[in-house]
Design a protein around this motif. Structure first.
Motif, mmCIF file in Angstrom:
data_model
loop_
_atom_site.group_PDB
_atom_site.id
_atom_site.type_symbol
_atom_site.label_atom_id
_atom_site.label_comp_id
_atom_site.label_asym_id
_atom_site.label_seq_id
_atom_site.Cartn_x
_atom_site.Cartn_y
_atom_site.Cartn_z
ATOM 1 N N PRO A 169 46.291 34.860 33.760
ATOM 2 C CA PRO A 169 45.890 36.190 34.226
ATOM 3 C C PRO A 169 46.756 36.640 35.397
ATOM 4 C CG PRO A 169 43.977 34.764 33.934
ATOM 5 C CD PRO A 169 45.187 33.887 33.840
ATOM 6 N N SER A 170 47.062 37.911 35.432
ATOM 7 C CA SER A 170 47.741 38.505 36.578
ATOM 8 C C SER A 170 46.970 39.776 36.938
ATOM 9 C CB SER A 170 49.210 38.802 36.271
ATOM 10 O OG SER A 170 49.869 39.293 37.415
ATOM 11 N N THR A 215 42.469 40.277 34.312
ATOM 12 C CA THR A 215 41.683 39.069 34.571
ATOM 13 C C THR A 215 41.191 38.423 33.283
ATOM 14 O OG1 THR A 215 39.671 40.409 34.808
ATOM 15 C CG2 THR A 215 40.920 39.906 36.811
ATOM 16 N N GLU A 216 41.093 39.236 32.226
ATOM 17 C CA GLU A 216 40.674 38.721 30.912
ATOM 18 C C GLU A 216 41.101 39.715 29.849
ATOM 19 O OE1 GLU A 216 36.274 39.490 30.032
ATOM 20 O OE2 GLU A 216 36.292 39.264 32.229
ATOM 21 N N LYS A 256 40.864 43.733 30.971
ATOM 22 C CA LYS A 256 40.114 44.063 32.165
ATOM 23 C C LYS A 256 41.062 43.961 33.357
ATOM 24 C CE LYS A 256 36.004 44.948 30.588
ATOM 25 N NZ LYS A 256 35.415 46.301 30.769
ATOM 26 N N ARG A 312 42.291 43.779 37.179
ATOM 27 C CA ARG A 312 41.808 43.182 38.420
ATOM 28 C C ARG A 312 41.459 44.278 39.431
ATOM 29 N NH1 ARG A 312 42.438 38.069 40.014
ATOM 30 N NH2 ARG A 312 43.956 37.726 38.305
ATOM 31 N N TRP A 345 47.450 40.446 46.336
ATOM 32 C CA TRP A 345 46.185 39.834 45.951
ATOM 33 C C TRP A 345 46.282 38.316 45.802
ATOM 34 C CZ3 TRP A 345 45.673 37.035 41.450
ATOM 35 C CH2 TRP A 345 46.675 37.211 40.483
ATOM 36 N N ASP A 346 47.466 37.800 45.496
ATOM 37 C CA ASP A 346 47.644 36.357 45.286
ATOM 38 C C ASP A 346 48.627 35.784 46.318
ATOM 39 O OD1 ASP A 346 46.949 34.053 43.918
ATOM 40 O OD2 ASP A 346 48.527 34.261 42.422
#
Length: 528
Positions: free
Chosen positions: A102-103, A106-107, A120, A122, A262-263
């Protein structure tokens, strides 16, 4: 979809290449197309940085091929979208094992008929400007706006076909057969739900999502900047791990860590600094030894020196090969200058015997020695799709059906080359002036490419003789190399490349269509 497959003989070399955000099982056109606008070929060895982990984490490099645009929605060049891959996040990404992770999505799920893919998005991800200031939320609409821009032929996106080959109604919209973009199979169901509807089941669709035609863009910013989008770092927004904080063409570009990413905890290199130097290929080894850059691809001509030096020997390792294929293509619509007799070349190259003479005169092993002097056979192939790219029921794709007969087939044959030379001269007598002038440009920024061009020149003229052909080499600078040569039709024969845009062998057929700037014979065969 119909593809037009050219009836030509491909002169094959498979070398290593550089990739960006591509799956391990699967492409700056390039590149994408593919591209030869790289600062170094990276064909032989790579030297790793010696900096201690607790020092400032900065990656430093030099380059000689400047980007011609930062507009990732239009380019197909690896050299250009490779820059964008550092500051634009996509729906998915790949880990070191080539497994989808996921990036921005998310799914995801796919309908039973394989046509509708739902992602979906993020929540909480933002767009930032070049100073790191928050501008807007990243939403599903960003992917819709991106696709709408790419599907407008006025924008001349070089990756539009990749997308419209799979997205429902996208080709009809691109060709003006429908005018309502709402009929195209990409929709924002809500702020954080994105839906793609495909024209046919496409098992490899997920692998396409890291390619530039599926990159997002903030629609409001795109509309505001208009034609200025991507002209410099202030005309871009960033949602990825880095921000292009400095962009000075033919001087330097600096990417700094996006502290609001975010990451961000997984981004360990804080700064990427690239300095322009037109002699980057020649000087990079010395710059590395002086500690001015973090890594270097050592030219094959320097390997023995490093191998015989006990200190240097401990610093390098073999480069990792990629799925880029390098080969030589013939031009059937030449535009090079009159001194090289383009009309005479066109008459000659449309003769099958003439092409076969060239094909059998090229010793691919000898040419490969310019990049891999120790084990050239390991880099050679006779197929556009490389070995071990993908499998069918557990069997390597290139080893099934009739393709298996060509994988390791040796094409170099002096006897065959001379036989077809004789046939060509008889068939073209009174039509073509001999010797035929062959115009061959090469990327002067790459020492291996320069050496390889000289080897090819010697091979062709040495085998076929000066009474048949004269090979003229012409160096071109790395910046804008493709635009000045292949894309302009300014060549007779030249080394080109192609890398995969998704995890299916079909991706390697993309150059071989009518109206491609990989030019082909006037007589082609159309197949489904």
């Amino acid at each position: 979809m119909k593809k037009v497959i050219a009836l030509i003989l491909a002169m094959m070399l498979v070398l290593s290449g550089c990739g960006s955000k591509q799956p391990a099982t699967s492409a700056e056109p390039p590149t994408t197309a593919p591209s030869t606008d790289a600062s170094s070929s990276g064909d032989t060895v790579v030297v790793a940085e010696q900096a201690k982990y607790d020092e400032v984490q900065e990656y430093k490099a030099v380059y000689s091929g400047e980007v011609t645009t930062l507009n990732y929605l239009t380019t197909a060049s690896t050299n250009e979208f490779g820059v964008a891959a550092n500051f634009i996040d996509t729906l998915i990404e790949y880990d070191q094992y080539g497994v989808e992770q996921p990036s921005l999505a998310t799914e995801w799920s796919v309908s039973d008929d394989g046509l509708v893919w739902t992602f979906k998005i993020r929540e909480g991800v933002k767009w930032y400007d070049n100073e790191g200031k928050e501008v807007a939320d990243v939403t599903a609409q960003d992917f819709v706006d991106s696709m709408k821009f790419i599907m407008n032929p006025v924008n001349e996106s070089k990756t539009a076909q990749i997308a419209y080959d799979v997205i429902k109604n996208a080709q009809d919209f691109y060709e003006g057969k429908i005018t309502d973009f709402n009929q195209v199979g990409v929709k924002a169901i809500d702020a954080h739900t994105l839906e793609y509807t495909l024209s046919k089941p496409t098992p490899y669709f997920l692998s396409m999502l890291t390619y530039v035609c599926f990159f997002p863009v903030n629609g409001a910013f795109l509309e505001e900047t208009g034609d200025r989008f991507g002209t410099d770092n202030t005309k871009l927004l960033y949602n990825g791990p880095y921000i292009l904080s400095t962009f000075e063409p033919q001087t330097k570009r600096v990417l700094t860590k996006n502290e609001n990413y975010w990451d961000k905890d997984k981004v360990h290199i804080e700064k990427l600094t690239f300095k322009y130097n037109k002699e980057a290929d020649a000087l990079s080894t010395e710059l590395y030894l002086r500690g001015e850059i973090s890594a270097v691809a050592i030219p094959s001509s320097s390997i023995d020196e490093w191998m015989n030096d006990s200190a240097k020997r401990e610093l390098f390792r073999p480069a990792t090969t990629s799925f880029y294929t390098y080969f030589f293509t013939l031009n059937f619509e030449p535009t090079f200058e009159a001194a090289f007799e383009p009309e005479n070349w066109k008459l000659a190259v449309n003769n099958t015997s003439f092409r076969k003479a060239l094909f059998h005169a090229l010793d691919s092993r000898a040419a490969m020695l310019t990049s891999e002097p120790y084990n050239p056979e390991k880099r050679l192939s006779s197929t556009i799709t490389p070995k071990n790219f993908t499998s069918v029921n557990g069997e390597d794709f290139v080893m099934i059906s009739d393709l298996a007969n060509f994988v390791d087939k040796e094409s170099f044959s002096i006897a065959d080359a001379l036989k077809f030379k004789e046939q060509a001269m008889k068939e073209l007598e009174g039509k073509v002036t001999f010797p035929v002038k062959l115009f061959m440009p090469y990327n002067s920024g790459l020492s291996d490419a320069t050496n390889r061009a000289q080897v090819i020149q010697q091979q062709i003229q040495g085998t076929l003789g000066d009474d048949f052909i004269e090979v003229y080499l012409s160096p071109y600078p790395p910046t804008g190399f493709l635009n000045a040569t292949r894309r302009a039709g300014n060549y007779s024969l030249m080394e080109v490349n192609w890398g995969p845009d998704y995890a299916d062998p079909e991706t390697y057929t993309d150059p071989f269509v009518r109206d491609s700037n990989y030019n082909f014979p006037e007589y082609c065969t159309e197949i489904d």
